[in-house]
Design a protein around this motif. Structure first.
Motif: not given
Length: 610
Positions: A2-9, A18-23, A101-105
């Motif tokens: 996982i790569k940490k993302l700073n506040t940006d576009l 960035a390895g962020i694929d689960n919400f 990517f996955n979204i869990s409700y």
């Protein structure tokens, strides 16, 4: 990893890479609610995004809960929509190499319903893109009881809309959409540390959606300044002092910029994107010209040399100094409000090294104003010309500076109010009414009644009021005013005015405008929008009574209106130098000539400036 993302576009691809694929969407959030119009607008905006442009979506506010999983605090609608759109695109192009990517409700069946949609379990082909056709298909679906809910309906509606819109596009356009999603369509990624903020995700969500917290570029820039102080090697006491000083000066600047006269001295429109007005200074420093207060943040975040609080405060100090100096204030405010130069352009000129003294700066300001007035002839200005009327028209420019200079002449040290000029939407008002806009018999009679004194004064040189006209242009050589009046009066009740009367009215109208330029500067004044609408197309006498009433210093109803000095002088006729020639019944040709002469005399320093 996982790569940490700073506040940006970031594009959705950059977020996923960035390895962020689960919400996760928690139960405190409302369900998915995008509709047909939302989806059509999004696809339309993507299609219209230019080759070298970035289309910026609203923030996704998240907090990290484990490994690659993030809780979405704000942005569920956008993420869910993109998941649906990306899946639908797979049906129409083989070039889509964007991973899923996955979204869990937490409390709803949306996740399972989405999976069924992706497996093409449901019929989604619409005959037409309307809510009725979507409902028809929805009611035909075979669903479990828990699946038939409002959230899933909106998901189904968005899914059908995406398919309907995409299937009509050719392969080149579909490929362009894919490429734009990969490179140009970006989210504002904003990760929060709930422990640091000492707040729960649910409380933060409630605050955001109640507009108690609004993410602005200015807030993020302030955080950068504070972070720079924290990362400095100074001791704790110095850091505390610097942060307190930053807070005090920040509040000082914001309070000053909330003064309408200050704000509309450095900018000329209230249709701007600044929720926090100090953002204007950040845009000046970063040279941001885009309509988003977040752009300056991204520039400052990447360019440390621009992240200088002394630099920001210095820009404010210069603006404050100019604001306090009446001479600077009036000339800069004029240039800015007539859109001749932006405040940024004036600052650049001031800082470029060529201006070495206050005298040189005054000379430059005067020269720029003079160059503006040398670009046209005042006597040739006409309200009827598009370039001369309107907010930035030449007529407005002449009368604005005229009123500014009158203020300086009769009230030294007093400031002209640019705040009222912009906020009250000052515009041009005809002193002598225009010709009737609605060509009814009643309106023509009112116009004839209004111009009769002017005909006596200038056009007709006989007691019978016979007006000579060009026989080559018309099929008659004269108009008898009294006969025309009575003829028109006799047909008041008719639906249509007879042609022979209309011909005479038209000829009189042309003759009158030749002798008395209704649309010239000598028949125009500045008034606020509300007063302008009250005056409408009334007679001079009616307008005069209302204007003087609105300026009555003894009024007790708190409705005294700020009137430009030049306009007040017009309706009180104070510029008439011959007291024997003053009459208050109508606006005569002589009055208009005195007025035009006064305008030119007042503006003389700029009409002859070299």
């Amino acid at each position: 990893m996982i790569k940490k993302l700073n506040t940006d576009l970031y594009t959705i691809v950059e977020i996923l890479n960035a390895g962020i694929d689960n919400f996760e969407i928690k139960s405190y959030q409302r369900g998915y609610r995008w509709d047909i119009d939302n989806i059509k607008t999004l696809i339309g905006d993507i299609l219209e995004c230019g080759a070298n442009s970035v289309y910026c979506l609203q923030p996704i506010v998240v907090t990290n809960i484990s490994a690659s999983t993030y809780e979405v605090i704000d942005g569920q609608q956008r993420l869910t929509t993109f998941k649906i759109l990306i899946h639908c695109l797979r049906n129409y192009t083989s070039e889509l190499d964007i991973k899923d990517f996955n979204i869990s409700y937490e409390t709803r069946s949306c996740e399972l319903f989405l999976e069924k949609l992706y497996e093409n379990v449901f019929q989604h082909e619409l005959e037409d893109l309307t809510i009725d056709h979507v409902l028809l298909l929805w009611n035909q679906l075979t669903l479990e009881k828990e699946e038939r809910n409002r959230d899933n309906f909106h998901i189904f509606q968005s899914y059908c809309t995406c398919h309907f819109e995409l299937k009509r596009l050719d392969t080149v356009t579909l490929s362009n959409i894919v490429n734009k999603i990969k490179a140009q369509i970006k989210f504002i990624w904003y990760e929060v540390d709930l422990m640091l903020l000492n707040i729960t995700a649910e409380k933060l969500f409630a605050n955001i959606n109640k507009n108690k917290i609004k993410l602005t570029g200015a807030d993020l820039i302030k955080a950068l300044f504070i972070l720079d102080i924290e990362n400095n090697a100074d001791n704790v006491e110095v850091k505390h002092f610097r942060k307190q000083n930053l807070a005090n000066e920040w509040d000082e600047i914001e309070q000053s910029l909330r003064n309408p006269d200050f704000w509309f001295f450095i900018t000329n429109s209230h249709n701007q994107h600044y929720d926090v007005r100090i953002g204007k200074l950040f845009d000046i420093v970063t040279e941001n010209r885009l309509e988003s207060d977040l752009v300056a943040y991204f520039i400052m975040n990447k360019n440390e040399s621009l992240r200088s609080w002394p630099l920001i405060y210095d820009k404010y100090r210069i603006a404050q100094e100019w604001f306090e100096d009446t001479y600077y204030y009036h000339r800069i405010g004029f240039l800015v409000n007539m859109n001749i130069h932006s405040f940024e352009r004036i600052l650049d000129e001031y800082n470029n090294g060529k201006i070495t003294s206050k005298l040189k700066f005054k000379e430059w300001l005067d020269g720029e104003i003079s160059a503006y007035f040398r670009s046209f002839e005042i006597k040739e200005l006409l309200y009827s010309k598009q370039r001369d009327r309107g907010r930035y028209g030449k007529c407005t420019g002449v009368l604005l500076l005229y009123n500014i200079l009158l203020t300086e002449k009769f009230y030294p040290g007093q400031k002209f109010s640019f705040g009222k000029f912009v906020e009250q939407e000052w515009s041009l008002e005809h002193i002598q009414p225009q010709n009737p806009k609605e060509k009814t018999a009643e309106n023509w009679l009112e116009w004839l009644r209004e111009i009769k004194p002017l005909i006596v004064d200038k056009i007709a040189d006989n007691e019978q009021l016979i007006i000579k006209v060009d026989p080559d242009q018309y099929d008659f050589s004269e108009i008898n005013y009294e006969e025309l009046w009575h003829s028109l009066k006799s047909v008041r009740q008719m639906d249509k005015i007879p042609a022979f009367i209309l011909k005479q009215l038209s000829a009189l109208e042309d003759t009158f405008e030749e002798e008395f330029p209704v649309h010239g500067i000598q028949n125009l004044a500045l008034l606020d929008k509300v007063t302008n609408s009250k005056l409408s197309n009334g007679s001079f006498k009616e307008k005069r009574a209302l204007v003087l009433q609105m300026n009555d210093t003894e009024r007790v109803d708190n409705e005294k209106t700020y009137l430009p000095l030049g306009t007040l002088n017009v309706f009180s006729k104070t510029m008439i130098t011959d007291p024997m020639g003053i009459q208050l019944e109508y606006w005569s040709v002589t009055d208009s000539e005195f007025y035009e002469k006064d305008i030119k005399n007042t503006l003389a320093p700029y009409l002859s400036y070299e």
